[in-house]
Design an enzyme around this catalytic site. Structure first.
Site, PDB file in Angstrom:
ATOM      1  N   ASP A  33      -9.209  29.779  16.254  1.00  0.00           N
ATOM      2  CA  ASP A  33     -10.229  30.218  17.208  1.00  0.00           C
ATOM      3  C   ASP A  33      -9.971  29.532  18.553  1.00  0.00           C
ATOM      4  O   ASP A  33      -9.640  28.351  18.614  1.00  0.00           O
ATOM      5  CB  ASP A  33     -11.631  29.880  16.686  1.00  0.00           C
ATOM      6  CG  ASP A  33     -12.711  30.642  17.420  1.00  0.00           C
ATOM      7  OD1 ASP A  33     -13.315  31.547  16.817  1.00  0.00           O
ATOM      8  OD2 ASP A  33     -12.968  30.336  18.611  1.00  0.00           O
ATOM      9  N   ILE A  34     -10.146  30.283  19.634  1.00  0.00           N
ATOM     10  CA  ILE A  34      -9.879  29.760  20.980  1.00  0.00           C
ATOM     11  C   ILE A  34     -10.919  28.720  21.396  1.00  0.00           C
ATOM     12  O   ILE A  34     -10.659  27.900  22.279  1.00  0.00           O
ATOM     13  CB  ILE A  34      -9.834  30.944  21.993  1.00  0.00           C
ATOM     14  CG1 ILE A  34      -9.010  30.582  23.205  1.00  0.00           C
ATOM     15  CG2 ILE A  34     -11.214  31.438  22.366  1.00  0.00           C
ATOM     16  CD1 ILE A  34      -8.640  31.783  24.061  1.00  0.00           C
ATOM     17  N   HIS A 108     -14.018  40.088  11.411  1.00  0.00           N
ATOM     18  CA  HIS A 108     -13.302  38.814  11.280  1.00  0.00           C
ATOM     19  C   HIS A 108     -14.115  37.868  10.433  1.00  0.00           C
ATOM     20  O   HIS A 108     -15.346  37.845  10.512  1.00  0.00           O
ATOM     21  CB  HIS A 108     -13.010  38.185  12.647  1.00  0.00           C
ATOM     22  CG  HIS A 108     -14.197  38.098  13.560  1.00  0.00           C
ATOM     23  ND1 HIS A 108     -14.673  39.197  14.258  1.00  0.00           N
ATOM     24  CD2 HIS A 108     -15.012  37.064  13.886  1.00  0.00           C
ATOM     25  CE1 HIS A 108     -15.725  38.828  14.981  1.00  0.00           C
ATOM     26  NE2 HIS A 108     -15.961  37.545  14.764  1.00  0.00           N
TER      27      HIS A 108
HETATM   28  P1  AMP Z   1     -18.142  36.286  16.558  1.00  0.00           P
HETATM   29  O1  AMP Z   1     -19.258  35.684  17.368  1.00  0.00           O
HETATM   30  O2  AMP Z   1     -18.354  36.164  15.078  1.00  0.00           O
HETATM   31  O3  AMP Z   1     -17.818  37.693  16.998  1.00  0.00           O
HETATM   32  O4  AMP Z   1     -16.884  35.371  16.843  1.00  0.00           O
HETATM   33  C1  AMP Z   1     -15.891  35.684  17.778  1.00  0.00           C
HETATM   34  C2  AMP Z   1     -14.982  34.484  17.836  1.00  0.00           C
HETATM   35  O5  AMP Z   1     -13.783  34.875  18.471  1.00  0.00           O
HETATM   36  C3  AMP Z   1     -15.543  33.294  18.623  1.00  0.00           C
HETATM   37  O6  AMP Z   1     -15.572  32.151  17.785  1.00  0.00           O
HETATM   38  C4  AMP Z   1     -14.566  33.157  19.783  1.00  0.00           C
HETATM   39  O7  AMP Z   1     -14.354  31.810  20.154  1.00  0.00           O
HETATM   40  C5  AMP Z   1     -13.304  33.788  19.217  1.00  0.00           C
HETATM   41  N1  AMP Z   1     -12.360  34.319  20.186  1.00  0.00           N
HETATM   42  C6  AMP Z   1     -12.617  35.121  21.256  1.00  0.00           C
HETATM   43  N2  AMP Z   1     -11.489  35.422  21.913  1.00  0.00           N
HETATM   44  C7  AMP Z   1     -10.482  34.813  21.241  1.00  0.00           C
HETATM   45  C8  AMP Z   1      -9.065  34.745  21.413  1.00  0.00           C
HETATM   46  N3  AMP Z   1      -8.453  35.366  22.420  1.00  0.00           N
HETATM   47  N4  AMP Z   1      -8.349  34.012  20.534  1.00  0.00           N
HETATM   48  C9  AMP Z   1      -8.957  33.366  19.516  1.00  0.00           C
HETATM   49  N5  AMP Z   1     -10.276  33.398  19.282  1.00  0.00           N
HETATM   50  C10 AMP Z   1     -11.038  34.105  20.144  1.00  0.00           C
END
Ligand code: AMP
Length: 122
Positions: A33-34, A108
């Protein structure tokens, strides 16, 4: 349920933007996760275009469903979190829709670990 082909995880799957890859097979891609919320915070996504768990459970093939569940477990093992590999455990969850707090509209599963994760819901 309409899938947005331009969501960020679709772009990662197409290789248009980078990710810190942990694991990949025919059915899933896993990456860090970023914006990690715990010492270890990974995401496991199906390769197919599914908005969320409900979309996935109604449209995905049995092979895809098995592939995703096994993928989550494989990633937890690869990260050393799973008790199968003598790790100390982890939490996996999927946020679904507005009340679930889902931000990215591609299914996810989060994997949190490397420390005590805390309460189930805050
Ligand atoms: P959700 O709130 O369950 O939709 O989680 C989305 C997740 O995606 C969050 O924890 C973000 O930090 C993560 N995220 C968003 N963009 C990226 C990216 N480019 N690479 C990795 N993780 C990401």
């Amino acid at each position: 349920m309409t899938y947005d082909k331009n969501n960020i995880f679709a772009k990662i799957l197409r290789g248009e933007i980078p990710c810190k890859k942990i694991y990949e097979d025919e059915y899933v891609l896993a990456f860090h996760d970023i914006n990690p919320q715990k010492k270890v915070h990974a995401l496991v996504i199906p390769k197919g275009s599914y908005v969320n768990l409900d979309d996935f459970s109604s449209k995905a093939s049995e092979k895809e469903i098995v592939g995703l569940i096994k993928g989550i477990s494989n990633v937890a093992q690869k990260l050393g979190l799973s008790e199968v590999v003598k790790g100390e455990g982890y939490r996996s969850l999927a946020n679904i829709g507005k009340n679930g707090g889902q931000e990215v509209p591609h299914l996810h599963f989060h994997i949190f670990g490397g420390e005590r994760v805390g309460k189930m819901v805050s």
